[in-house]
Design a protein around this motif. Structure first.
Motif, PDB file in Angstrom:
ATOM      1  N   ALA A 449      48.707  30.657  26.400  1.00 25.72           N
ATOM      2  CA  ALA A 449      49.580  31.293  27.387  1.00 25.72           C
ATOM      3  C   ALA A 449      48.722  31.896  28.501  1.00 25.72           C
ATOM      4  CB  ALA A 449      50.422  32.375  26.716  1.00 25.72           C
ATOM      5  N   ASN A 450      48.738  31.252  29.656  1.00 25.23           N
ATOM      6  CA  ASN A 450      47.896  31.706  30.764  1.00 25.23           C
ATOM      7  C   ASN A 450      48.273  33.116  31.205  1.00 25.23           C
ATOM      8  OD1 ASN A 450      47.115  29.059  30.611  1.00 25.23           O
ATOM      9  ND2 ASN A 450      47.530  28.560  32.739  1.00 25.23           N
ATOM     10  N   THR A 451      47.267  33.888  31.572  1.00 23.37           N
ATOM     11  CA  THR A 451      47.519  35.160  32.237  1.00 23.37           C
ATOM     12  C   THR A 451      47.502  34.941  33.747  1.00 23.37           C
ATOM     13  OG1 THR A 451      45.175  35.728  32.281  1.00 23.37           O
ATOM     14  CG2 THR A 451      46.458  36.480  30.373  1.00 23.37           C
ATOM     15  N   ALA A 452      47.822  35.999  34.487  1.00 28.54           N
ATOM     16  CA  ALA A 452      47.893  35.915  35.948  1.00 28.54           C
ATOM     17  C   ALA A 452      47.038  37.018  36.558  1.00 28.54           C
ATOM     18  CB  ALA A 452      49.340  36.028  36.415  1.00 28.54           C
ATOM     19  N   PRO A 453      45.721  36.835  36.621  1.00 29.28           N
ATOM     20  CA  PRO A 453      44.872  37.870  37.237  1.00 29.28           C
ATOM     21  C   PRO A 453      45.138  38.059  38.722  1.00 29.28           C
ATOM     22  CG  PRO A 453      43.562  36.340  35.921  1.00 29.28           C
ATOM     23  CD  PRO A 453      44.918  35.740  36.064  1.00 29.28           C
ATOM     24  N   GLU A 454      45.934  37.160  39.327  1.00 28.49           N
ATOM     25  CA  GLU A 454      46.322  37.360  40.724  1.00 28.49           C
ATOM     26  C   GLU A 454      47.335  38.481  40.866  1.00 28.49           C
ATOM     27  OE1 GLU A 454      48.839  33.759  39.278  1.00 28.49           O
ATOM     28  OE2 GLU A 454      46.909  34.725  38.851  1.00 28.49           O
ATOM     29  N   HIS A 455      47.977  38.881  39.781  1.00 32.12           N
ATOM     30  CA  HIS A 455      48.877  40.029  39.801  1.00 32.12           C
ATOM     31  C   HIS A 455      48.042  41.297  39.653  1.00 32.12           C
ATOM     32  CE1 HIS A 455      52.134  37.117  38.064  1.00 32.12           C
ATOM     33  NE2 HIS A 455      51.871  36.896  39.343  1.00 32.12           N
ATOM     34  N   ALA A 456      48.396  42.308  40.382  1.00 31.65           N
ATOM     35  CA  ALA A 456      47.516  43.460  40.544  1.00 31.65           C
ATOM     36  C   ALA A 456      47.115  44.105  39.224  1.00 31.65           C
ATOM     37  CB  ALA A 456      48.187  44.496  41.448  1.00 31.65           C
ATOM     38  N   MET A 457      48.059  44.282  38.312  1.00 29.83           N
ATOM     39  CA  MET A 457      47.735  45.032  37.101  1.00 29.83           C
ATOM     40  C   MET A 457      47.026  44.178  36.062  1.00 29.83           C
ATOM     41  SD  MET A 457      48.464  48.040  37.900  1.00 29.83           S
ATOM     42  CE  MET A 457      48.400  48.937  36.351  1.00 29.83           C
ATOM     43  N   MET A 458      47.188  42.847  36.096  1.00 30.72           N
ATOM     44  CA  MET A 458      46.342  42.001  35.261  1.00 30.72           C
ATOM     45  C   MET A 458      44.937  41.978  35.834  1.00 30.72           C
ATOM     46  SD  MET A 458      46.116  40.232  32.509  1.00 30.72           S
ATOM     47  CE  MET A 458      44.512  39.634  31.934  1.00 30.72           C
ATOM     48  N   GLY A 459      44.823  41.913  37.144  1.00 25.48           N
ATOM     49  CA  GLY A 459      43.509  41.993  37.766  1.00 25.48           C
ATOM     50  C   GLY A 459      42.820  43.311  37.456  1.00 25.48           C
ATOM     51  N   LYS A 460      43.584  44.395  37.464  1.00 27.61           N
ATOM     52  CA  LYS A 460      43.016  45.709  37.125  1.00 27.61           C
ATOM     53  C   LYS A 460      42.529  45.732  35.681  1.00 27.61           C
ATOM     54  CE  LYS A 460      44.620  50.481  36.258  1.00 27.61           C
ATOM     55  NZ  LYS A 460      43.382  51.210  36.638  1.00 27.61           N
ATOM     56  N   LEU A 461      43.315  45.136  34.772  1.00 28.56           N
ATOM     57  CA  LEU A 461      42.904  45.106  33.376  1.00 28.56           C
ATOM     58  C   LEU A 461      41.561  44.405  33.223  1.00 28.56           C
ATOM     59  CD1 LEU A 461      45.171  44.270  30.346  1.00 28.56           C
ATOM     60  CD2 LEU A 461      42.874  43.342  30.502  1.00 28.56           C
ATOM     61  N   PRO A 487      41.448  34.377  40.480  1.00 27.43           N
ATOM     62  CA  PRO A 487      41.169  34.416  41.909  1.00 27.43           C
ATOM     63  C   PRO A 487      39.706  34.812  42.148  1.00 27.43           C
ATOM     64  CG  PRO A 487      43.139  35.695  41.372  1.00 27.43           C
ATOM     65  CD  PRO A 487      42.459  35.369  40.076  1.00 27.43           C
ATOM     66  N   LYS A 488      39.122  34.242  43.166  1.00 25.59           N
ATOM     67  CA  LYS A 488      37.787  34.654  43.568  1.00 25.59           C
ATOM     68  C   LYS A 488      37.757  36.155  43.830  1.00 25.59           C
ATOM     69  CE  LYS A 488      34.382  33.830  47.283  1.00 25.59           C
ATOM     70  NZ  LYS A 488      34.082  33.001  48.480  1.00 25.59           N
ATOM     71  N   ALA A 489      38.827  36.672  44.434  1.00 24.80           N
ATOM     72  CA  ALA A 489      38.884  38.102  44.756  1.00 24.80           C
ATOM     73  C   ALA A 489      38.806  38.952  43.499  1.00 24.80           C
ATOM     74  CB  ALA A 489      40.163  38.407  45.530  1.00 24.80           C
ATOM     75  N   ASN A 490      39.377  38.493  42.392  1.00 20.99           N
ATOM     76  CA  ASN A 490      39.336  39.258  41.147  1.00 20.99           C
ATOM     77  C   ASN A 490      37.915  39.334  40.610  1.00 20.99           C
ATOM     78  OD1 ASN A 490      40.068  38.679  37.744  1.00 20.99           O
ATOM     79  ND2 ASN A 490      40.469  40.625  38.756  1.00 20.99           N
ATOM     80  N   ILE A 491      37.196  38.207  40.627  1.00 16.47           N
ATOM     81  CA  ILE A 491      35.815  38.216  40.125  1.00 16.47           C
ATOM     82  C   ILE A 491      34.922  39.041  41.042  1.00 16.47           C
ATOM     83  CG2 ILE A 491      33.872  36.776  39.437  1.00 16.47           C
ATOM     84  CD1 ILE A 491      36.351  36.520  37.642  1.00 16.47           C
ATOM     85  N   LEU A 492      35.168  38.982  42.345  1.00 13.66           N
ATOM     86  CA  LEU A 492      34.399  39.819  43.265  1.00 13.66           C
ATOM     87  C   LEU A 492      34.719  41.293  43.061  1.00 13.66           C
ATOM     88  CD1 LEU A 492      34.499  37.744  46.575  1.00 13.66           C
ATOM     89  CD2 LEU A 492      32.654  37.896  44.880  1.00 13.66           C
ATOM     90  N   ALA A 493      35.945  41.606  42.670  1.00  8.37           N
ATOM     91  CA  ALA A 493      36.288  42.996  42.362  1.00  8.37           C
ATOM     92  C   ALA A 493      35.540  43.476  41.124  1.00  8.37           C
ATOM     93  CB  ALA A 493      37.794  43.128  42.158  1.00  8.37           C
ATOM     94  N   VAL A 494      35.364  42.592  40.149  1.00  9.74           N
ATOM     95  CA  VAL A 494      34.536  42.930  38.984  1.00  9.74           C
ATOM     96  C   VAL A 494      33.110  43.233  39.429  1.00  9.74           C
ATOM     97  CG1 VAL A 494      33.504  42.010  36.874  1.00  9.74           C
ATOM     98  CG2 VAL A 494      35.939  41.625  37.341  1.00  9.74           C
ATOM     99  N   PHE A 531      45.939  30.651  45.016  1.00 10.61           N
ATOM    100  CA  PHE A 531      45.002  31.631  45.559  1.00 10.61           C
ATOM    101  C   PHE A 531      43.659  30.942  45.696  1.00 10.61           C
ATOM    102  CE2 PHE A 531      45.787  32.289  40.981  1.00 10.61           C
ATOM    103  CZ  PHE A 531      44.599  31.814  40.460  1.00 10.61           C
ATOM    104  N   VAL A 532      42.731  31.567  46.362  1.00 11.39           N
ATOM    105  CA  VAL A 532      41.371  31.038  46.426  1.00 11.39           C
ATOM    106  C   VAL A 532      40.737  31.278  45.069  1.00 11.39           C
ATOM    107  CG1 VAL A 532      39.118  31.202  47.542  1.00 11.39           C
ATOM    108  CG2 VAL A 532      41.204  31.461  48.901  1.00 11.39           C
ATOM    109  N   GLN A 533      40.420  30.195  44.373  1.00 15.75           N
ATOM    110  CA  GLN A 533      39.955  30.275  42.993  1.00 15.75           C
ATOM    111  C   GLN A 533      38.466  30.612  42.907  1.00 15.75           C
ATOM    112  OE1 GLN A 533      41.686  26.096  42.857  1.00 15.75           O
ATOM    113  NE2 GLN A 533      41.331  26.551  40.700  1.00 15.75           N
ATOM    114  N   ALA A 534      38.089  31.057  41.734  1.00 14.67           N
ATOM    115  CA  ALA A 534      36.672  31.280  41.431  1.00 14.67           C
ATOM    116  C   ALA A 534      36.079  29.997  40.859  1.00 14.67           C
ATOM    117  CB  ALA A 534      36.516  32.437  40.458  1.00 14.67           C
ATOM    118  N   THR A 535      36.072  28.948  41.670  1.00 11.82           N
ATOM    119  CA  THR A 535      35.568  27.644  41.258  1.00 11.82           C
ATOM    120  C   THR A 535      34.145  27.433  41.750  1.00 11.82           C
ATOM    121  OG1 THR A 535      36.696  26.775  43.205  1.00 11.82           O
ATOM    122  CG2 THR A 535      37.802  26.486  41.101  1.00 11.82           C
ATOM    123  N   GLN A 536      33.560  26.304  41.344  1.00  7.03           N
ATOM    124  CA  GLN A 536      32.176  26.014  41.712  1.00  7.03           C
ATOM    125  C   GLN A 536      31.956  26.138  43.211  1.00  7.03           C
ATOM    126  OE1 GLN A 536      32.135  22.116  39.869  1.00  7.03           O
ATOM    127  NE2 GLN A 536      30.735  22.788  38.260  1.00  7.03           N
TER     128      GLN A 536
END
Length: 880
Positions: A449-461, A487-494, A531-536
């Protein structure tokens, strides 16, 4: 208890004012909920409606528990901002409708939602967009889970904006107690503060919430998604302060880590905690975190040898709480058969292992249950915070061996969704944390079951969890499973959150923490669909590495999903040592393919730099990005460290098993070992980081299993004692993922010559460590910029006349010759005539007697290198 909470929820609902715009009350006898949810509520005032759903000219409505709201079509459609935030909706031509709920939006979200038209269309409504619009700004600032104040009083907080009521179910000394929680309307966070005496108590949340898939409001009794400790089998969360000194092993606070190694220079061993020690008779804690503290055991001794040679990180397969292993040892079952007595090519072993696989102690752990608690099955006691102390002892043990710790993290999916008992997030905020397809179904492209890190609170988690592991467990790096689904933005937020950690404030230097992951591009998010993915290609230039499949496939041959596993590659004998399988084509076809694979190997040696210029095997001047890899650019990195080289990992066959399939069956064990070292060394001597699966240097086999995630200890355990074999010939691998290869596997497993003896195992390990020592002591193998690589690294014999199966690389004052052919090869670099070179002193004095016969003739600039050998030559000072 359920009746009591439901009554409270009903009483609260009765007190809520009716929505001003409601035109008709909801009725108890309404039809069952729609089976899909095709309309998306994007923000407080906008619903996105599929253009093919209903008659555009007929009235559209949002029907809620409180009544029906008329919707007004917006002629201009989605705004530019909405189109940018939801590109898949924009591409599909969704129409936009205006909702005026007169400020009742938050209330409406706590009940049933149905999108309807007057011509009989009815569908459910997806709500992540509007939840983010209404709550994310405030909720993103809230600390969730258990937080202790300076007096030791805990506050427990959970984000549940659609819940009608949330209560804390606390196990007090006198028995279970239900305690109401307070809702913060701005954030949707429910919280309660208790006395210091709550410390150590078990708890769950009772969340009364409307569940669209069930068509009713239910009360879910759920553990805390931000748990810091758990009881056995994740039944309850435990009120735990990770700063409690009682949870720290002796010396934890003063722990000094080995010096940080930048990612571009990292040499990484990928390791499963149970595999590491469960078959080690010298370990006092087989299969546990504490096995890493057994300094005199075989596994820790081997890790120290690798660290002394230059290995810098141990990458642990998932060690957070996962769903598939009974955590209490008494509940774990093992195979009932005498597995060792069965024939090497039998299918009986895998049948016996499979019979107890659902109840044994083994799984890779890619099925997350709680993201920020150590897995209990690896602890001596899975109940409570003992697992925290022992995980920290493991990190401490690795540091004592000279190694930093990387965690494999799996935030891209959960073990389950909906009302499943193993679903945590989705039972608290239904329809938010999981990524939904256009019809409202949960996406499962990641296998679960995929999660959605593009959603703010999954990204926050994701960010909060990673920061907790870094601060509280002193983890030095993170490997993101299926990072391309983030999303690339989520990994950059990490990355940003880690960079903010300082030794003075947090006890760790966050800037030294490394990040890398799988940048694969597939599924519903492929090609930046949502979204812009965190791909190669997208992560190039960020300092966050992605695994490179280019050199992996070039070295091994074929691809990981080939039905015929005998497709050969550069390091498995293509053209130069053919195995006779028709799948490899004619000699001319093999030669042409081998030369192309050599270009891929060269690109890998540069660190997969997109802009690196060299001469390819056709004689053309090309860039790394011009070299084809299955229709994609082989070079995609902007700088060394953007791409991670590897020849094997936990996925797919181990390197030994891949070579067993691909090399001619009659290849002697010593030569198999040499090809194993050659493949590993080619990745290790590349620019940028390199990873190898633990045990590959001792020729580890999984008996040809290509997907051993649930194959038990029998197929997975590492055998550090070479007298126990390397794992080859332990039976046909489990049928689910291997049946198509059984016709190839049977004759190999039955051949005792393919089970290497101690001579081959010890020779391979020692030769690899010599090459690793060269890689980590010669600074030229870790150049800092793409410009430096272009200036200092070259392939002087590249072009139409280069030798098939041989790559010669000049790197500063070094010359590296990779000879993957069975015979000695000479490589004449005319430009070096008159320049003095000698075999690198580590190899000249090293463990491999074959490489010591490598020679250099200064008069002609000719290097002679034995077959199946990587030789490194170092420039000498000129005489006179």
């Amino acid at each position: 208890m359920r009746r009591r909470l439901t009554a409270i929820a009903a009483a609260l609902a009765a007190l809520l004012p009716a929505a001003a715009a409601a035109t008709a009350p909801a009725h108890a006898d309404e039809p069952p909920p729609p089976k899909d949810a095709r309309v998306q509520w994007l923000d407080a005032h906008t619903l996105a409606w599929p253009k093919d759903l209903g008659t555009p000219t007929r009235p559209h409505h949002l029907t809620t528990t409180r009544g029906r709201y008329d919707l007004t079509r917006i002629p201009t459609g989605l705004t530019p901002a909405q189109r940018a935030a939801h590109p898949h909706l924009a591409r599909a031509g969704y129409e936009a409708f205006l909702l005026d709920a007169h400020g009742a939006e938050k209330e409406l979200l706590t009940g049933e939602l149905r999108a309807e038209t007057d011509d009989g269309v009815a569908t459910g409504v997806q709500i992540p967009g509007v939840l983010d619009d209404l709550y994310a700004a405030a909720a993103g600032k809230k600390a969730l889970g258990p937080v202790f104040d300076h007096r030791g009083r805990p506050t427990l907080s959970v984000w549940a904006p659609t819940a009608r009521h949330v209560a804390l179910e606390l196990d007090d000394r006198t028995g279970p107690t239900t305690i109401p929680m307070h809702r913060d309307d701005a954030s949707g966070v429910w919280s309660v503060t208790g006395p210091a005496a709550w410390k150590g108590r078990t708890y769950r949340y009772a969340v009364t919430v409307h569940v669209p898939s069930a068509g009713k409001t239910v009360t879910n009794h759920v553990t805390d998604p931000y748990s810091t400790a758990l009881t056995a089998d994740s039944a309850h969360s435990v009120v735990t302060d990770l700063a409690d000194p009682a949870l720290a092993p002796p010396g934890w606070r003063e722990l000094r880590k080995p010096k940080a190694v930048p990612l571009r220079a990292a040499q990484i061993q990928e390791l499963h905690i149970r595999d590491f020690s469960v078959a080690d008779r010298t370990s006092r804690h087989p299969g546990q975190y504490l096995a890493f503290t057994d300094r005199d055991a075989a596994g820790p001794r081997h890790l120290r040898e690798l660290a002394a040679a230059g290995t810098s990180y141990v990458h642990l397969l998932p060690a957070f709480d996962f769903a598939t292993v009974p955590e209490k040892k008494a509940a774990q079952q093992g195979p009932a058969c005498d597995l060792a007595a069965l024939p090497a090519d039998s299918d009986a072993q895998q049948k016996c292992v499979a019979a107890t696989a659902a109840h044994d102690a083994y799984n890779w752990g890619y099925d997350p249950l709680h993201y920020t608690v150590p897995e209990g099955s690896y602890a001596s006691d899975p109940d409570g915070p003992r697992r925290t102390l022992e995980f920290r002892a493991m990190v401490q043990g690795l540091a004592g061996a000279g190694l930093r710790t990387v965690m494999d993290v799996v935030y891209n999916h959960t073990a389950a969704a909906g009302q499943d008992d193993r679903s945590v997030l989705d039972r608290i905020v239904p329809g938010y944390y999981q990524r939904l397809l256009d019809d409202g179904a949960v996406a499962t492209s990641t296998c679960c079951a995929n999660t959605a890190p593009e959603h703010a609170m999954m990204g926050k988690l994701v960010v909060d969890s990673v920061v907790t592991w870094a601060k509280q467990y002193k983890v030095d790096g993170f490997r993101f499973d299926l990072m391309g689904h983030h999303p690339k933005a989520n990994i950059l937020a990490v990355r940003k959150a880690l960079d903010a950690l300082t030794p003075a404030k947090d006890g760790v230097d966050g800037r030294s923490i490394v990040l890398y992951g799988e940048g694969w591009n597939f599924g519903e998010v492929a090609d930046d669909a949502r979204f812009v993915q965190a791909t190669q290609k997208n992560m190039a230039g960020t300092g966050i590495a992605t695994f490179s499949d280019r050199s992996r496939d070039a070295l091994r041959g074929g691809g990981p999903f080939d039905d015929d596993p005998r497709v050969q590659g550069f390091a498995s004998g293509l053209y130069t040592d053919p195995n006779g399988d028709p799948v490899n084509g004619t000699p001319d076809q093999q030669r042409a393919r081998l030369l192309h694979l050599q270009d891929l190997v060269k690109v890998g040696l540069t660190g997969h730099l997109a802009g690196y210029r060299f001469t390819d095997t056709s004689g053309k001047d090309v860039r790394g990005a011009d070299v084809d890899y299955n229709g994609q650019p082989a070079g995609y990195a902007a700088a060394p460290g953007d791409a991670l080289n590897y020849a094997d990992a936990h996925d797919n066959e181990s390197l030994y098993d891949a070579l067993a399939y691909k090399l001619p069956q009659a290849t002697p064990a010593a030569d198999r070992a040499r090809m194993q070292v050659l493949a590993m060394a080619t990745t290790a001597l590349s620019q940028g980081p390199a990873l190898s699966q633990a045990g590959s240097d001792v020729l580890r086999s999984k008996s040809l299993d290509r997907n051993s995630y649930d194959s038990g200890d029998w197929f997975n355990a590492i055998h550090w004692d070479c007298h126990d074999g390397n794992g080859f010939g332990r039976g046909l691998p489990p049928a689910a993922d291997n049946t198509a290869k059984w016709p190839y596997a049977r004759p190999l497993l039955a051949d005792p010559a393919l089970r290497p003896g101690c001579d081959a195992v010890t020779a391979a390990s020692a030769a690899y460590r010599d090459l690793l020592r060269i890689r980590t002591t010669e600074k030229a193998f870790a150049l800092p910029t793409a410009d430096a690589v272009q200036q200092q690294l070259s392939f002087p014999l590249a072009g139409r006349d280069e030798t098939p199966g041989v790559v010669t690389m000049r790197l500063g004052g070094l010359v590296v010759v990779v000879n993957a052919t069975p015979a000695t090869q000479t490589q004449t670099v005319a430009a070096l005539a008159g320049t003095r070179y000698a075999l690198h002193p580590v190899q000249a004095r090293g463990a491999d007697p074959v490489v010591r016969s490598a020679a250099y003739a200064a008069g002609t600039g000719t290097f002679a290198v034995p077959g199946r050998t990587v030789a490194v030559f170092r420039q000498q000072a000129q005489e006179g």
